[in-house]
Design an enzyme around this catalytic site. Sequence first.
Site, PDB file in Angstrom:
ATOM      1  N   GLY A   1       0.793  -1.649   0.431  1.00  0.00           N
ATOM      2  CA  GLY A   1      -0.199  -0.028   0.044  1.00  0.00           C
ATOM      3  C   GLY A   1       0.828   1.119   0.242  1.00  0.00           C
TER       4      GLY A   1
ATOM      5  N   ILE B   1       2.871   2.822   2.340  1.00  0.00           N
ATOM      6  CA  ILE B   1       3.823   2.894   3.023  1.00  0.00           C
ATOM      7  C   ILE B   1       4.744   1.712   2.553  1.00  0.00           C
ATOM      8  CG2 ILE B   1       4.656   1.684   5.201  1.00  0.00           C
ATOM      9  CD1 ILE B   1       1.676   2.646   6.333  1.00  0.00           C
TER      10      ILE B   1
ATOM     11  N   ALA C   1       3.007  -4.510  11.345  1.00  0.00           N
ATOM     12  CA  ALA C   1       1.259  -4.190  11.245  1.00  0.00           C
ATOM     13  C   ALA C   1       0.484  -4.598  11.987  1.00  0.00           C
ATOM     14  CB  ALA C   1       1.439  -6.118  10.026  1.00  0.00           C
ATOM     15  N   ARG C   2       0.648  -5.792  13.113  1.00  0.00           N
ATOM     16  CA  ARG C   2      -0.219  -6.512  13.600  1.00  0.00           C
ATOM     17  C   ARG C   2       0.746  -7.746  14.367  1.00  0.00           C
ATOM     18  NH1 ARG C   2      -1.627  -1.988  14.241  1.00  0.00           N
ATOM     19  NH2 ARG C   2      -3.603  -0.869  14.796  1.00  0.00           N
TER      20      ARG C   2
ATOM     21  N   GLU D   1       0.156  -6.812  24.638  1.00  0.00           N
ATOM     22  CA  GLU D   1       0.804  -5.178  24.025  1.00  0.00           C
ATOM     23  C   GLU D   1       0.561  -4.891  25.554  1.00  0.00           C
ATOM     24  OE1 GLU D   1       0.758  -2.523  20.743  1.00  0.00           O
ATOM     25  OE2 GLU D   1       1.800  -4.590  19.961  1.00  0.00           O
TER      26      GLU D   1
ATOM     27  N   HIS E   1       5.909  -0.707  19.924  1.00  0.00           N
ATOM     28  CA  HIS E   1       4.753  -0.190  19.040  1.00  0.00           C
ATOM     29  C   HIS E   1       4.598   1.040  18.483  1.00  0.00           C
ATOM     30  CE1 HIS E   1       0.797  -1.654  17.237  1.00  0.00           C
ATOM     31  NE2 HIS E   1       0.505  -0.079  16.510  1.00  0.00           N
ATOM     32  N   ILE E   2       5.689   1.890  18.483  1.00  0.00           N
ATOM     33  CA  ILE E   2       6.057   2.923  18.181  1.00  0.00           C
ATOM     34  C   ILE E   2       6.176   3.487  16.388  1.00  0.00           C
ATOM     35  CG2 ILE E   2       6.968   3.608  20.114  1.00  0.00           C
ATOM     36  CD1 ILE E   2       9.710   3.619  18.875  1.00  0.00           C
ATOM     37  N   ALA E   3       6.927   2.753  15.415  1.00  0.00           N
ATOM     38  CA  ALA E   3       7.057   3.015  14.341  1.00  0.00           C
ATOM     39  C   ALA E   3       5.629   3.861  13.641  1.00  0.00           C
ATOM     40  CB  ALA E   3       6.885   1.317  13.216  1.00  0.00           C
TER      41      ALA E   3
END
Length: 304
Positions: free
Chosen positions: A135, A137, A216-217, A246, A265-267
């Site tokens: 996509g 990103i 992603a997740r 998390e 989880h900071i991307a």
Amino acid sequence: MRKEQREQVRSILSEANFLGVKDFSQVDQDVEVLVSFGHDISEETLFHFPRLRWIQVMSSGIDHLPLQAMAGRGIALTNARGAHQIQMSEHILWSILTIMRQGQISIHHQERKVWDPEVRIDELYDKTVCIIGAGSIGEAVAKKCRAFGMTVWGITHSVKNHQAYDRIGMSHDLNAFLAKSDIVVVIVPLTSQTFGMFNKNLISQMKTGSYLVNVARGAVIDESALVEALKTGKIRAAALDVFVQEPLPESSPFWEMKNVLLTPHIAGRSPHYVARTFEIFKKNLKVYPDFSQMTNHIDISRGY
């Protein structure tokens, strides 16, 4: 919402009434639009706003939202897709460089005053990277990877032309792509189709000694299977920004693995994030209530 943001909204919709709240627990008979990061929206929330027509979430992920309940009410949903290209593509390139150049090991040695020039390092040039989730990103990542002299492949659910890639494929091409990719980057949304997609079988299709980056997740990957692959060397190293649970529990084996780079989880974090997402909201507000003209209008049946 800051004063200048309110003024911008009023310039678009002069009759708008604003209600800023800490949560959505209070019933309001008049609210038509909710703007939120989405984590505070539950199925119960929808009952508090009987006239609700549109939810603008200021994040990209929507897997935590009550999608079926929203579909039943006919509530439109838009997200902040497109606001993550810069920071997430930079994070992904930093992650690839760090695990391939053993950056985490160098920091570990620096803290302990260890001089070890025998650290095993690698380079990006002439490597093949497969971006799963081609996509917006993914396209930004692809362009940056090509600047490093890499061959870039992409997996997408769309058949449209992707000029940023050297080769593009769909889900049925995934195994063949994995077998020849030196680096695999996962950027897919979490849906019923992607939940647990990177299981033991799919990981076995990866090129031995390849690298994995997941932004992603966490639930996209079977973490037990990944741990085993990292121990055996099937996957040489992994950079993980997301996890099934998390914050990551202290009991997780990932903490102790030298070939794993962890980030919390900071991307998608950036000092410019709010401004970018607010621009998306303003564009959508200009065409409200014509949902067909909105940016990032989510197909709830597909989950993206």
